[in-house]
Write a protein that holds these residues in place. Structure first.
Motif, PDB file in Angstrom:
ATOM      1  N   LEU A   1       0.799  -1.110  -0.377  1.00 16.52           N
ATOM      2  CA  LEU A   1       0.381   0.250  -0.506  1.00 16.52           C
ATOM      3  C   LEU A   1       0.500   1.293   0.651  1.00 16.52           C
ATOM      4  CD1 LEU A   1      -3.323  -0.972   2.060  1.00 16.52           C
ATOM      5  CD2 LEU A   1      -2.868   0.071   0.282  1.00 16.52           C
ATOM      6  N   MET A   2       1.503   0.991   0.705  1.00 22.60           N
ATOM      7  CA  MET A   2       2.790   2.435   0.427  1.00 22.60           C
ATOM      8  C   MET A   2       3.318   3.095  -0.725  1.00 22.60           C
ATOM      9  SD  MET A   2       4.941   2.358   4.147  1.00 22.60           S
ATOM     10  CE  MET A   2       4.854   4.231   4.267  1.00 22.60           C
ATOM     11  N   LYS A   3       4.055   1.945  -1.572  1.00 16.04           N
ATOM     12  CA  LYS A   3       4.601   2.327  -2.799  1.00 16.04           C
ATOM     13  C   LYS A   3       3.430   2.329  -3.242  1.00 16.04           C
ATOM     14  CE  LYS A   3       8.716  -1.424  -2.334  1.00 16.04           C
ATOM     15  NZ  LYS A   3       9.227  -2.395  -1.593  1.00 16.04           N
ATOM     16  N   PHE A   4       1.703   1.631  -3.688  1.00 15.37           N
ATOM     17  CA  PHE A   4       1.388   1.876  -4.165  1.00 15.37           C
ATOM     18  C   PHE A   4       0.671   3.556  -4.293  1.00 15.37           C
ATOM     19  CE2 PHE A   4      -3.645   2.764  -5.585  1.00 15.37           C
ATOM     20  CZ  PHE A   4      -3.757   2.195  -6.361  1.00 15.37           C
ATOM     21  N   GLU A   5       0.827   3.747  -3.232  1.00 18.92           N
ATOM     22  CA  GLU A   5       0.352   5.581  -2.951  1.00 18.92           C
ATOM     23  C   GLU A   5       1.454   6.655  -2.850  1.00 18.92           C
ATOM     24  OE1 GLU A   5      -3.159   6.433  -2.165  1.00 18.92           O
ATOM     25  OE2 GLU A   5      -3.691   4.132  -2.137  1.00 18.92           O
ATOM     26  N   GLY A   6       2.775   5.729  -3.451  1.00 15.97           N
ATOM     27  CA  GLY A   6       3.680   6.857  -3.663  1.00 15.97           C
ATOM     28  C   GLY A   6       4.656   7.379  -2.232  1.00 15.97           C
ATOM     29  N   VAL A   7       4.057   6.863  -1.111  1.00 13.00           N
ATOM     30  CA  VAL A   7       4.688   7.250  -0.299  1.00 13.00           C
ATOM     31  C   VAL A   7       5.921   7.219  -0.087  1.00 13.00           C
ATOM     32  CG1 VAL A   7       4.430   7.468   2.670  1.00 13.00           C
ATOM     33  CG2 VAL A   7       2.662   6.731   1.184  1.00 13.00           C
ATOM     34  N   VAL A   8       7.107   6.160  -0.969  1.00  5.92           N
ATOM     35  CA  VAL A   8       8.281   6.058  -0.560  1.00  5.92           C
ATOM     36  C   VAL A   8       8.840   6.978  -0.755  1.00  5.92           C
ATOM     37  CG1 VAL A   8      10.449   3.981  -1.142  1.00  5.92           C
ATOM     38  CG2 VAL A   8       8.274   3.588  -0.380  1.00  5.92           C
ATOM     39  N   GLU A   9       8.900   7.719  -2.222  1.00  2.55           N
ATOM     40  CA  GLU A   9       9.358   8.538  -3.452  1.00  2.55           C
ATOM     41  C   GLU A   9       9.198   9.746  -2.191  1.00  2.55           C
ATOM     42  OE1 GLU A   9       7.576   6.371  -4.582  1.00  2.55           O
ATOM     43  OE2 GLU A   9       7.468   5.740  -5.815  1.00  2.55           O
ATOM     44  N   ALA A  10       8.210   9.968  -2.221  1.00  5.28           N
ATOM     45  CA  ALA A  10       7.736  11.670  -1.285  1.00  5.28           C
ATOM     46  C   ALA A  10       8.591  11.552  -0.270  1.00  5.28           C
ATOM     47  CB  ALA A  10       5.831  11.732  -0.971  1.00  5.28           C
ATOM     48  N   LYS A  11       8.382  10.821   0.799  1.00  6.18           N
ATOM     49  CA  LYS A  11       9.620  10.303   2.326  1.00  6.18           C
ATOM     50  C   LYS A  11      11.307  10.487   1.511  1.00  6.18           C
ATOM     51  CE  LYS A  11      11.862   7.494   3.024  1.00  6.18           C
ATOM     52  NZ  LYS A  11      12.099   5.946   2.376  1.00  6.18           N
ATOM     53  N   GLU A  12      11.338  10.305  -0.223  1.00  3.91           N
ATOM     54  CA  GLU A  12      12.917  10.583  -0.163  1.00  3.91           C
ATOM     55  C   GLU A  12      13.104  12.731  -0.583  1.00  3.91           C
ATOM     56  OE1 GLU A  12      16.578   9.464  -0.294  1.00  3.91           O
ATOM     57  OE2 GLU A  12      14.866   8.546   0.881  1.00  3.91           O
ATOM     58  N   LYS A  13      12.019  12.889  -1.288  1.00  2.51           N
ATOM     59  CA  LYS A  13      11.953  13.756  -0.914  1.00  2.51           C
ATOM     60  C   LYS A  13      12.490  15.151   0.016  1.00  2.51           C
ATOM     61  CE  LYS A  13       9.984  17.416  -3.440  1.00  2.51           C
ATOM     62  NZ  LYS A  13       8.441  18.020  -5.244  1.00  2.51           N
ATOM     63  N   THR A  14      11.279  14.156   0.878  1.00  2.00           N
ATOM     64  CA  THR A  14      11.269  15.341   1.938  1.00  2.00           C
ATOM     65  C   THR A  14      12.615  14.960   3.234  1.00  2.00           C
ATOM     66  OG1 THR A  14       9.461  14.818   2.560  1.00  2.00           O
ATOM     67  CG2 THR A  14      10.500  15.916   4.452  1.00  2.00           C
ATOM     68  N   ARG A  15      13.041  14.348   3.272  1.00  2.00           N
ATOM     69  CA  ARG A  15      14.488  13.628   2.826  1.00  2.00           C
ATOM     70  C   ARG A  15      15.777  14.792   2.579  1.00  2.00           C
ATOM     71  NH1 ARG A  15      19.360   9.900   4.656  1.00  2.00           N
ATOM     72  NH2 ARG A  15      19.080  10.024   1.593  1.00  2.00           N
ATOM     73  N   MET A  16      15.844  14.707   1.491  1.00  2.00           N
ATOM     74  CA  MET A  16      16.337  15.572   1.164  1.00  2.00           C
ATOM     75  C   MET A  16      16.402  17.436   1.087  1.00  2.00           C
ATOM     76  SD  MET A  16      16.853  13.755  -2.629  1.00  2.00           S
ATOM     77  CE  MET A  16      17.140  15.568  -4.202  1.00  2.00           C
ATOM     78  N   GLN A  17      15.072  17.120   1.020  1.00  2.00           N
ATOM     79  CA  GLN A  17      14.763  18.678   1.417  1.00  2.00           C
ATOM     80  C   GLN A  17      15.209  19.638   2.882  1.00  2.00           C
ATOM     81  OE1 GLN A  17      10.980  19.543   1.894  1.00  2.00           O
ATOM     82  NE2 GLN A  17      10.868  21.776   1.827  1.00  2.00           N
ATOM     83  N   ILE A  18      15.094  18.345   4.010  1.00  2.00           N
ATOM     84  CA  ILE A  18      15.542  18.593   5.206  1.00  2.00           C
ATOM     85  C   ILE A  18      17.152  18.786   4.907  1.00  2.00           C
ATOM     86  CG2 ILE A  18      15.717  17.088   7.719  1.00  2.00           C
ATOM     87  CD1 ILE A  18      13.331  15.919   7.334  1.00  2.00           C
ATOM     88  N   GLN A  19      17.642  18.005   4.308  1.00  6.91           N
ATOM     89  CA  GLN A  19      19.248  18.117   4.539  1.00  6.91           C
ATOM     90  C   GLN A  19      19.883  19.049   3.774  1.00  6.91           C
ATOM     91  OE1 GLN A  19      21.346  14.933   5.719  1.00  6.91           O
ATOM     92  NE2 GLN A  19      22.390  17.275   5.518  1.00  6.91           N
ATOM     93  N   GLN A  20      18.765  19.648   2.623  1.00  8.83           N
ATOM     94  CA  GLN A  20      19.579  20.861   2.017  1.00  8.83           C
ATOM     95  C   GLN A  20      19.170  22.051   2.782  1.00  8.83           C
ATOM     96  OE1 GLN A  20      16.718  21.936  -1.206  1.00  8.83           O
ATOM     97  NE2 GLN A  20      17.951  23.822  -1.797  1.00  8.83           N
ATOM     98  N   TYR A  21      17.591  22.160   4.374  1.00 10.09           N
ATOM     99  CA  TYR A  21      17.733  23.263   5.320  1.00 10.09           C
ATOM    100  C   TYR A  21      19.508  23.312   5.914  1.00 10.09           C
ATOM    101  CZ  TYR A  21      13.171  25.560   4.244  1.00 10.09           C
ATOM    102  OH  TYR A  21      12.238  25.814   3.271  1.00 10.09           O
ATOM    103  N   ILE A  22      19.134  21.617   6.223  1.00 12.38           N
ATOM    104  CA  ILE A  22      20.379  21.478   7.496  1.00 12.38           C
ATOM    105  C   ILE A  22      21.870  22.155   5.938  1.00 12.38           C
ATOM    106  CG2 ILE A  22      22.660  20.293   8.049  1.00 12.38           C
ATOM    107  CD1 ILE A  22      19.721  18.142   8.967  1.00 12.38           C
ATOM    108  N   ASN A  23      22.138  21.834   5.334  1.00 10.73           N
ATOM    109  CA  ASN A  23      23.139  22.078   4.668  1.00 10.73           C
ATOM    110  C   ASN A  23      23.229  24.458   4.633  1.00 10.73           C
ATOM    111  OD1 ASN A  23      24.135  20.041   4.177  1.00 10.73           O
ATOM    112  ND2 ASN A  23      23.505  19.851   1.927  1.00 10.73           N
ATOM    113  N   GLU A  24      22.339  24.857   4.186  1.00  8.85           N
ATOM    114  CA  GLU A  24      22.109  25.815   4.102  1.00  8.85           C
ATOM    115  C   GLU A  24      22.040  26.626   5.409  1.00  8.85           C
ATOM    116  OE1 GLU A  24      18.732  26.425   1.396  1.00  8.85           O
ATOM    117  OE2 GLU A  24      19.338  25.758   0.055  1.00  8.85           O
TER     118      GLU A  24
END
Lengths: 202, 202
Positions: free
Chosen positions: B119-142
């Motif tokens: 269900l998680m994969k079907f709803e696209g949660v995995v990719e969405a989570k990855e995107k947020t992870r990168m966003q957080i990382q970027q905030y930290i780097n900046e």
DNA sequence: ACATTTTTTAACCAAATGGTTAAAAACAAA
DNA sequence: TTTGTTTTTAACCATTTGGTTAAAAAATGT
């Protein structure tokens, strides 16, 4: 002779711990517990009259290991940030060793809160909690930390300590894609304490 | 005529929701669900072949309501603090309505994660989570937020949103001594968001 | 060797529970 | 009123499950 008997009883309790943790009270089968313990159903009932009694024994034993020290940590006179750190460490230490406790409490104390509440009162958690609540309130009044409902702060700490243990199997898959999460969890007590303190300090 | 039928089916689903939430899959009784729905067992089985199917229907419906929007919130392009606030609100909104979701996921999907992961994969949660992870990382780097492992931050948010729902029956007794906690929970989404943001902001 | 305790075997019981069935009844639409 | 659908009634079945029993067997202590 007595040794053998007690060894068997311990095997039963260990098996029951495992099965109850995995299936809950309603979902657990006496036969399965007997199998897990490597004995038969008759012997299981020989030592523990019935399912309720067996569960009660397992449940209370586990809860005591958590609540006793918790009450101590809550009640002692250390400075608030130290206390928060102690609390986090206690939760993580005990729950990493007994990860089934939260599942017990969550699935069974919800259905039957009386038993759980009785244990809490017995271990003196209620008074200890009240003391910490007042300490938090005092810190707020003195402007040492940001204003927050003390109950919410305590609830947050509990959430941050208990939920990762419970959700570990899922987190391994969706967050840590099968990395070793044991090390992460061990270091998490301090990280969580930092997180909480960072959030409330001025 | 069709209306009456569908109304009954909705009554059944509502009743099932309630009973499953309180007792879990194994603990729930079909008779109890029928009573709660104000119908009899025969009619219950007439509309839903068996307990498993009924649960599946309730569960998947609920989990879709959780995961679908979750993926959207994780994937959109809003600013991080806004996103955190959205996440908290979403969790609280859905979980207050379907408080049994976490318990089921924790107890049953741990042992057999297939359905949940599918269900998680079907709803696209995995990719969405990855995107947020990168966003957080970027905030930290900046240097926009304090350094923290993005996975831990996400885990903290999940803990603070999900655990209070799960532990509600216990918290009512030990923290809120039988006060009305519904109101507390409703306002908690914002409080939790504040708590998290306060903790990571510079 | 003897007595005591622990464990197994295996059959059995009663209650709870999921699920079925078939016919009657209530209901709504035409 | 007729027709088709929804709902009830009530008995019934099969299975699971908690729990019991009694006797035999194995293990253990003296």
């Amino acid at each position: 002779m007595r040794e053998k008997s007690e060894e068997t009883q311990k095997q039963i309790l260990d098996a029951a711990k495992k099965i109850f943790a995995a299936k809950g009270l309603a979902g657990a089968r006496m036969q399965e517990i007997a199998d897990e313990a490597g004995i038969n159903k008759a012997l299981l009932h020989y030592y523990y009259r019935n399912k309720e009694k067996l569960f009660e024994q397992v449940f209370e034993g586990a809860i005591r290991k958590l609540l006793g020290p918790l009450a101590s940590f809550l009640a002692d006179d250390s400075e608030l940030f130290t206390k928060i750190r102690n609390l986090c460490h206690h939760y993580y230490n005990v729950l990493i060793e007994y990860p089934f406790i939260p599942i017990f409490v969550l699935s069974e104390a919800s259905a039957n809160p009386d038993r759980f509440l009785r244990l809490m009162k017995f271990e003196g958690v209620v008074e200890a909690k009240e003391k910490t609540r007042m300490q938090i309130q005092q810190y707020i009044n003195e402007g040492k930390i940001r204003p927050i409902d003390p109950r919410e702060l305590l609830w947050n700490i509990m959430s941050l300590c208990i939920f990762p243990i419970v959700s570990r199997p899922i987190a391994v898959e969706i967050l840590y894609s099968n990395d070793d999460v044991s090390e992460v969890l061990k270091q998490r007590a301090d990280r969580v304490a930092d997180f909480v303190i960072q959030s409330i300090k001025m």
